[in-house]
Design a protein around this motif. Structure first.
Motif, PDB file in Angstrom:
ATOM      1  N   SER A   1       0.696  -1.214   0.008  1.00 27.51           N
ATOM      2  CA  SER A   1      -0.091  -0.071  -0.022  1.00 27.51           C
ATOM      3  C   SER A   1       0.944   1.328   0.072  1.00 27.51           C
ATOM      4  CB  SER A   1      -0.808  -0.056   1.328  1.00 27.51           C
ATOM      5  OG  SER A   1      -0.312   0.091   2.506  1.00 27.51           O
ATOM      6  N   ARG A   2       2.135   0.973   0.518  1.00 31.90           N
ATOM      7  CA  ARG A   2       3.027   2.225   0.427  1.00 31.90           C
ATOM      8  C   ARG A   2       3.809   2.336  -0.710  1.00 31.90           C
ATOM      9  NH1 ARG A   2       1.696   0.791   5.225  1.00 31.90           N
ATOM     10  NH2 ARG A   2       1.580   2.127   7.067  1.00 31.90           N
ATOM     11  N   SER A   3       3.777   1.430  -1.837  1.00 33.28           N
ATOM     12  CA  SER A   3       4.526   1.384  -2.952  1.00 33.28           C
ATOM     13  C   SER A   3       3.636   1.563  -4.476  1.00 33.28           C
ATOM     14  CB  SER A   3       5.357   0.138  -2.936  1.00 33.28           C
ATOM     15  OG  SER A   3       6.347   0.254  -1.751  1.00 33.28           O
ATOM     16  N   LEU A   4       4.046   1.863  -5.429  1.00 37.55           N
ATOM     17  CA  LEU A   4       3.606   1.743  -6.599  1.00 37.55           C
ATOM     18  C   LEU A   4       3.868   0.677  -7.218  1.00 37.55           C
ATOM     19  CD1 LEU A   4       1.828   3.326  -8.694  1.00 37.55           C
ATOM     20  CD2 LEU A   4       3.859   4.318  -9.423  1.00 37.55           C
ATOM     21  N   LEU A   5       2.995  -0.312  -7.472  1.00 36.30           N
ATOM     22  CA  LEU A   5       3.128  -1.496  -8.307  1.00 36.30           C
ATOM     23  C   LEU A   5       3.372  -1.073  -9.862  1.00 36.30           C
ATOM     24  CD1 LEU A   5       3.520  -4.763  -7.941  1.00 36.30           C
ATOM     25  CD2 LEU A   5       1.123  -4.859  -8.348  1.00 36.30           C
ATOM     26  N   LEU A   6       4.521  -1.651 -10.543  1.00 30.79           N
ATOM     27  CA  LEU A   6       4.763  -1.722 -11.919  1.00 30.79           C
ATOM     28  C   LEU A   6       4.678  -3.277 -12.278  1.00 30.79           C
ATOM     29  CD1 LEU A   6       7.091   1.385 -12.511  1.00 30.79           C
ATOM     30  CD2 LEU A   6       4.773   1.244 -12.260  1.00 30.79           C
ATOM     31  N   THR A   7       4.005  -3.555 -13.050  1.00 32.62           N
ATOM     32  CA  THR A   7       4.332  -4.915 -13.929  1.00 32.62           C
ATOM     33  C   THR A   7       4.922  -4.888 -15.067  1.00 32.62           C
ATOM     34  OG1 THR A   7       1.944  -5.417 -13.029  1.00 32.62           O
ATOM     35  CG2 THR A   7       2.835  -6.967 -14.644  1.00 32.62           C
ATOM     36  N   LEU A   8       6.086  -5.797 -15.063  1.00 35.95           N
ATOM     37  CA  LEU A   8       6.851  -5.802 -16.492  1.00 35.95           C
ATOM     38  C   LEU A   8       6.499  -6.950 -17.175  1.00 35.95           C
ATOM     39  CD1 LEU A   8       8.485  -4.026 -14.436  1.00 35.95           C
ATOM     40  CD2 LEU A   8      10.514  -4.631 -15.686  1.00 35.95           C
ATOM     41  N   GLU A   9       6.512  -6.950 -18.450  1.00 36.70           N
ATOM     42  CA  GLU A   9       6.082  -8.095 -19.258  1.00 36.70           C
ATOM     43  C   GLU A   9       7.335  -8.537 -19.945  1.00 36.70           C
ATOM     44  OE1 GLU A   9       3.525  -6.083 -22.079  1.00 36.70           O
ATOM     45  OE2 GLU A   9       1.768  -5.700 -20.543  1.00 36.70           O
ATOM     46  N   SER A  10       7.270  -9.870 -20.293  1.00 36.70           N
ATOM     47  CA  SER A  10       8.383 -10.434 -20.967  1.00 36.70           C
ATOM     48  C   SER A  10       8.491  -9.772 -22.311  1.00 36.70           C
ATOM     49  CB  SER A  10       7.836 -12.066 -21.419  1.00 36.70           C
ATOM     50  OG  SER A  10       7.709 -12.826 -20.154  1.00 36.70           O
ATOM     51  N   LEU A  11       9.933  -9.752 -22.746  1.00 38.42           N
ATOM     52  CA  LEU A  11      10.265  -9.187 -24.083  1.00 38.42           C
ATOM     53  C   LEU A  11       9.714  -9.764 -25.232  1.00 38.42           C
ATOM     54  CD1 LEU A  11      13.920  -7.673 -22.935  1.00 38.42           C
ATOM     55  CD2 LEU A  11      11.455  -6.684 -22.529  1.00 38.42           C
ATOM     56  N   THR A  12       9.358  -9.074 -26.374  1.00 45.69           N
ATOM     57  CA  THR A  12       8.960  -9.635 -27.663  1.00 45.69           C
ATOM     58  C   THR A  12      10.269 -10.247 -28.197  1.00 45.69           C
ATOM     59  OG1 THR A  12       9.098  -7.802 -28.754  1.00 45.69           O
ATOM     60  CG2 THR A  12       7.110  -8.292 -27.681  1.00 45.69           C
ATOM     61  N   ASP A  13      10.326 -10.918 -29.292  1.00 42.82           N
ATOM     62  CA  ASP A  13      11.504 -11.433 -30.085  1.00 42.82           C
ATOM     63  C   ASP A  13      12.013 -10.134 -30.779  1.00 42.82           C
ATOM     64  OD1 ASP A  13      11.139 -13.868 -29.554  1.00 42.82           O
ATOM     65  OD2 ASP A  13      10.176 -14.778 -31.502  1.00 42.82           O
ATOM     66  N   ASP A  14      11.223  -9.224 -31.011  1.00 42.82           N
ATOM     67  CA  ASP A  14      11.596  -7.949 -31.777  1.00 42.82           C
ATOM     68  C   ASP A  14      12.431  -7.231 -30.694  1.00 42.82           C
ATOM     69  OD1 ASP A  14      10.437  -8.424 -34.280  1.00 42.82           O
ATOM     70  OD2 ASP A  14       8.811  -7.128 -33.929  1.00 42.82           O
ATOM     71  N   ASP A  15      11.957  -7.279 -29.344  1.00 47.01           N
ATOM     72  CA  ASP A  15      12.770  -6.411 -28.388  1.00 47.01           C
ATOM     73  C   ASP A  15      14.228  -7.020 -28.362  1.00 47.01           C
ATOM     74  OD1 ASP A  15      10.780  -4.688 -27.921  1.00 47.01           O
ATOM     75  OD2 ASP A  15       9.793  -6.115 -26.233  1.00 47.01           O
ATOM     76  N   ILE A  16      14.078  -8.468 -28.269  1.00 51.74           N
ATOM     77  CA  ILE A  16      15.516  -9.369 -27.997  1.00 51.74           C
ATOM     78  C   ILE A  16      16.452  -9.142 -29.306  1.00 51.74           C
ATOM     79  CG2 ILE A  16      16.573 -11.508 -27.844  1.00 51.74           C
ATOM     80  CD1 ILE A  16      15.042 -10.525 -25.263  1.00 51.74           C
ATOM     81  N   ALA A  17      15.815  -9.198 -30.311  1.00 52.67           N
ATOM     82  CA  ALA A  17      16.649  -8.827 -31.840  1.00 52.67           C
ATOM     83  C   ALA A  17      17.347  -7.451 -31.501  1.00 52.67           C
ATOM     84  CB  ALA A  17      15.730  -8.973 -32.848  1.00 52.67           C
ATOM     85  N   LEU A  18      16.593  -6.395 -31.159  1.00 57.89           N
ATOM     86  CA  LEU A  18      17.026  -5.231 -30.735  1.00 57.89           C
ATOM     87  C   LEU A  18      18.400  -5.168 -29.932  1.00 57.89           C
ATOM     88  CD1 LEU A  18      17.417  -2.157 -31.472  1.00 57.89           C
ATOM     89  CD2 LEU A  18      15.476  -1.974 -29.936  1.00 57.89           C
ATOM     90  N   LEU A  19      18.234  -5.967 -28.989  1.00 57.55           N
ATOM     91  CA  LEU A  19      19.370  -5.980 -28.004  1.00 57.55           C
ATOM     92  C   LEU A  19      20.349  -6.881 -28.428  1.00 57.55           C
ATOM     93  CD1 LEU A  19      17.113  -6.788 -24.654  1.00 57.55           C
ATOM     94  CD2 LEU A  19      18.384  -4.779 -25.019  1.00 57.55           C
ATOM     95  N   LEU A  20      20.175  -7.790 -29.113  1.00 56.20           N
ATOM     96  CA  LEU A  20      21.552  -8.377 -29.891  1.00 56.20           C
ATOM     97  C   LEU A  20      22.098  -7.628 -30.909  1.00 56.20           C
ATOM     98  CD1 LEU A  20      19.570 -11.965 -30.553  1.00 56.20           C
ATOM     99  CD2 LEU A  20      21.408 -11.370 -28.766  1.00 56.20           C
ATOM    100  N   GLU A  21      21.564  -6.849 -31.554  1.00 59.40           N
ATOM    101  CA  GLU A  21      22.020  -5.961 -32.537  1.00 59.40           C
ATOM    102  C   GLU A  21      22.994  -4.909 -31.835  1.00 59.40           C
ATOM    103  OE1 GLU A  21      18.881  -4.129 -35.031  1.00 59.40           O
ATOM    104  OE2 GLU A  21      18.307  -5.959 -35.940  1.00 59.40           O
ATOM    105  N   ARG A  22      22.387  -4.387 -30.677  1.00 56.39           N
ATOM    106  CA  ARG A  22      23.052  -3.173 -29.975  1.00 56.39           C
ATOM    107  C   ARG A  22      24.389  -4.050 -29.526  1.00 56.39           C
ATOM    108  NH1 ARG A  22      18.729  -0.189 -26.076  1.00 56.39           N
ATOM    109  NH2 ARG A  22      17.998   1.007 -27.556  1.00 56.39           N
ATOM    110  N   ALA A  23      24.367  -5.214 -28.836  1.00 60.93           N
ATOM    111  CA  ALA A  23      25.431  -5.873 -28.233  1.00 60.93           C
ATOM    112  C   ALA A  23      26.636  -6.265 -29.317  1.00 60.93           C
ATOM    113  CB  ALA A  23      24.817  -7.122 -27.694  1.00 60.93           C
ATOM    114  N   LEU A  24      26.407  -6.588 -30.563  1.00 62.89           N
ATOM    115  CA  LEU A  24      27.082  -6.969 -31.641  1.00 62.89           C
ATOM    116  C   LEU A  24      27.719  -5.476 -32.042  1.00 62.89           C
ATOM    117  CD1 LEU A  24      24.750  -9.308 -33.699  1.00 62.89           C
ATOM    118  CD2 LEU A  24      27.104  -9.988 -32.648  1.00 62.89           C
ATOM    119  N   ALA A  25      27.068  -4.456 -31.940  1.00 57.35           N
ATOM    120  CA  ALA A  25      27.906  -3.269 -32.591  1.00 57.35           C
ATOM    121  C   ALA A  25      28.228  -2.494 -31.634  1.00 57.35           C
ATOM    122  CB  ALA A  25      26.797  -2.393 -33.257  1.00 57.35           C
TER     123      ALA A  25
END
Length: 454
Positions: free
Chosen positions: A173-197
């Motif tokens: 009750s004293r905190s704000l609850l934020l729900t995170l969702e599993s990343l999509t394949d497009d999200d993961i692909a973007l992370l991989l591209e960043r990590a490679l470059a």
């Protein structure tokens, strides 16, 4: 050493003293740590939390004090958000792990934060990040309450468990609850591209073959940490071979997991799903388990699998074992409640139950036959005695006038016309003699004898 970006295991920061997640940003740190976003704009996924004026933006960009509970699967960015808070605010950052910290550590941080706030002309706010807060006991969580309630600390707590079951109500009750969702394949692909470059990552040293990329996405299952960990392992394998391309064999060797030839958007997706259902229909539990394993290993959406099982429970089993539908629905609920990889067990239990259940397609044949008649125009008026007779004047026009109440008959069944004239006497449901449907067949035969005697 503090914990890394995507909830990577590591020793917790000291209980007091302004430790920062950036302490782990060195050349020998894991790739997932080095590629940690430094601002909200670099975050991938979780767009529902990043809108202008959102609590997260107010906390980071507006430097407004508030306590957050971050709930989501592993690798979705809970520790990432804590890192961004550390980088982009002027608060001191302290990290505790619920695995190793105790009540004494919590109170020490809160007491220190309270002193820092009271320093004349040198007031400093403290952000306390607690990973896996669901592992805290009630007493440990109680120890957080004074600091949160009085805003001596800004709490950012992360959990993979449902906080409504694992976090005490006063803290919720004293905190704000934020729900995170599993990343999509497009999200993961973007992370991989960043990590490679990116120079913080592999700095253009390697290219990633398309089939290796697809395999990485399947293995990641929406978990950014896992994707970057596997990419780093594959890069090490390619470097050992002095190769400039991370190909599929290199990736398979590096992570010791063979690629499952399975296209989630193509023919194989439907072929394997079809084979699963047909194996269940044929009562071959071992073949069904094989196809289930192929779908899981390939990263198939477990909700898709669960939906197919719910359909099969009525289409292929039906009244042969009426409990099969409940089993399948329970498995679907478990998938939504628990998530993977644990939900594989629930799916497997449902597959075993459905494969071994007595089979009957009488239900689907009944509804399809009835639909065929309706589509063919066999739609007569409802017999007058069955029409709604609850409104004023209904009985004056004959509605319900000769209706016979089934509960007044000791058998619980009374003979009268129920179907419209055009389909009166049609038989849609023809039960089999398999499993529990045999009992329904016997009862139905007696009921039909009563109903035709009018």
């Amino acid at each position: 050493m503090t914990e890394g970006l995507f909830d990577l295991p590591g020793a917790p920061a000291p209980a007091r003293g302004g430790g920062s997640l950036s302490d782990a940003d060195h050349t020998s740190a894991p790739l997932a740590v080095r590629m940690r976003p430094r601002s909200l704009d670099e975050l991938v996924g979780q767009q529902h939390l990043l809108a202008p004026g959102s609590p997260l933006r107010r906390l980071v960009e507006g430097d407004q004090p508030m306590s957050l509970l971050l709930w989501g699967p592993p690798g979705t960015g809970k520790t990432t958000i804590a890192a961004v808070v550390s980088h982009q605010t002027n608060r001191r950052f302290v990290e505790l792990s619920a695995v190793t910290a105790g009540v004494k550590d919590v109170r020490q941080v809160i007491d220190g934060a309270r002193r820092d706030l009271a320093r004349p002309g040198q007031s400093v706010e403290t952000v306390l990040f607690i990973d896996e807060v669901h592992r805290f006991t009630k007493a440990q969580q109680d120890a957080l309450l004074p600091g949160v309630e009085n805003r001596w600390v800004t709490l950012v707590a992360a959990t993979t468990e449902n906080p409504f079951f694992s976090v005490i109500s006063p803290l919720l009750s004293r905190s704000l609850l934020l729900t995170l969702e599993s990343l999509t394949d497009d999200d993961i692909a973007l992370l991989l591209e960043r990590a490679l470059a990116d120079e913080r990552g592999l700095n253009g040293e390697f290219e990633l073959a398309e089939d290796a990329r697809d395999h990485l996405l399947r293995m990641a299952g929406g978990d950014a940490r896992r994707a970057l960990t596997y990419l780093e392992a594959a890069a090490g394998g390619a470097r050992a071979k002095q190769a400039e391309v991370i190909d599929l064999p290199t990736l398979e060797t590096a992570v010791d997991q063979a690629a499952v030839r399975y296209d989630r958007a193509g023919d194989q997706h439907y072929d394997v799903a079809s084979a699963l259902i047909k194996s269940i229909r044929g009562s071959d539990v071992d073949a069904a388990m094989h196809y289930l394993a192929r779908m899981i290993a390939a990263g198939e959406d477990p909700r898709f699998i669960a939906r197919r099982l719910v359909i099969s429970a009525s289409e292929d089993i039906g009244m042969g074992d009426p409990t099969a539908l409940g089993v399948a629905v329970a498995a679907a609920d478990a998938v939504a409640f628990i998530g993977m990889p644990e939900a594989r067990i629930n799916l497997a239990q449902a597959v075993v139950a459905l494969a071994l259940a007595p089979k009957s397609n009488a239900v689907i044949k009944a509804i399809d036959a009835a639909l065929a008649d309706v589509k063919a125009g066999k739609i007569g008026p409802v017999p007058p005695h069955l029409r709604d007779a609850h409104y004023a004047g209904a009985k004056k026009i004959g509605h319900g006038k000769t209706y016979k109440y089934a509960h007044d008959d000791p058998r619980g069944v009374v003979s009268q016309q129920y179907a419209p004239d055009v389909v009166d006497g049609a038989r849609y449901y023809e039960p089999t003699r398999r499993g529990g449907e045999a009992a329904y067949a016997d009862r139905l035969a007696k009921i039909r004898e009563i109903l035709k005697d009018r």
